[in-house]
Design an enzyme around this catalytic site. Sequence first.
Site, PDB file in Angstrom:
ATOM      1  N   CYS A 103       4.445   0.054  -2.687  1.00 31.83           N
ATOM      2  CA  CYS A 103       3.396   0.804  -1.981  1.00 31.83           C
ATOM      3  C   CYS A 103       3.250   2.236  -2.481  1.00 31.83           C
ATOM      4  CB  CYS A 103       3.672   0.793  -0.482  1.00 31.83           C
ATOM      5  SG  CYS A 103       3.723  -0.873   0.221  1.00 31.83           S
ATOM      6  N   HIS A 139      -0.579   6.225   2.395  1.00 30.53           N
ATOM      7  CA  HIS A 139      -0.498   4.770   2.299  1.00 30.53           C
ATOM      8  C   HIS A 139      -0.725   4.184   3.690  1.00 30.53           C
ATOM      9  CE1 HIS A 139       0.882   0.759   1.923  1.00 30.53           C
ATOM     10  NE2 HIS A 139       2.054   0.982   2.483  1.00 30.53           N
ATOM     11  N   ASN A 165      -2.231  -3.406   5.609  1.00 30.00           N
ATOM     12  CA  ASN A 165      -1.435  -2.802   4.540  1.00 30.00           C
ATOM     13  C   ASN A 165      -1.725  -3.533   3.237  1.00 30.00           C
ATOM     14  OD1 ASN A 165       0.586  -2.078   2.727  1.00 30.00           O
ATOM     15  ND2 ASN A 165       2.210  -2.064   4.238  1.00 30.00           N
TER      16      ASN A 165
END
Length: 333
Positions: free
Chosen positions: A116, A258, A288
Amino acid sequence: MKGLGAGMAIIGCGSATPSQVMTNKDLSQLVDTSDEWIRTRTGISKRHLASEDVSLSDLSAQAAAAAIKMAGLTPADIDLIILATSTADDLFGSAAKVQELLEASQAVAFDLTAACSGFVFALVTAAQFIRTGTYQRVVVIGADMLSRWVDWSDRSSCILFGDGAGAVVCQGIADHDHLLGFEMHSDGKQHDSLNLSYQGKAKTLKEGMVISQGSYQPITMNGREVYRFAVAKVPEVIEKALFRADLTTDDIDWLILHQANQRIIEAVASRLKIPAEKVIANLDEYGNTSAASIPIALDEAVREGKIQPGDIIASSGFGAGLTWGAAIFRWGN
């Protein structure tokens, strides 16, 4: 085009997400959960999932093509493609396939894996090639298809992840640098907190010679530890990047983190004393998307007219590794 330049500008962005949408209500038919439970704990309402005939390379090329078009360039103008992903179509890498799909015949292409944190790490990597004059125009893509690797019977993780790709075009400029500051970190001691790990079984090739053969297993995560890590480390890494840029939080026009969890985003903004109106978040729609989340959010905000040329953006990625980093940049030429 080669030449020694002082810095880089980010001159185009693009994104691509699958058309299939999995809502929280849909998920409640798969596992014991509810829309309210998911939204209150994560801020997520839906996620976009790639169909079986859509590849990571396809999404990446679509996002990159949109970014190149916004930049006023053609694929033939691109010198380098960096694909930040943990879910390549091919374990050997997918960047070269993206190059083929784009018909970017002059570009060298490679994958970068930092989960990520991948987009931030790839953006910083691109800047080094541009600053040294090695390459002039670089496409940075963040893309992941975590639906491939989710255990859809695990209600603690299957609610979180979606698929998508986002991209930016970076170009060398002679008189200034729009990557104002950055900071990157890794801590392998916390590696077990978030994994998509290989599991193998012993295979005997001959007497006294045993190897391992197997495959990768679905994502496992210690959600509590990852939350604690993010809330502690992300404000710190942004402050360090701001220090390198000789800026303060008051200079930030927009914060793009993020998109992992709305509570993390709110906690980080609160610790940095950044008001909610400066925080860009879209995980309600996409969940996500790992390395794709920052560039997707950036692209939407630019195309909506929210982010304007000259705006200063603080971005931070964090995740498996564990890795985390921040980049402070000015949007546009």
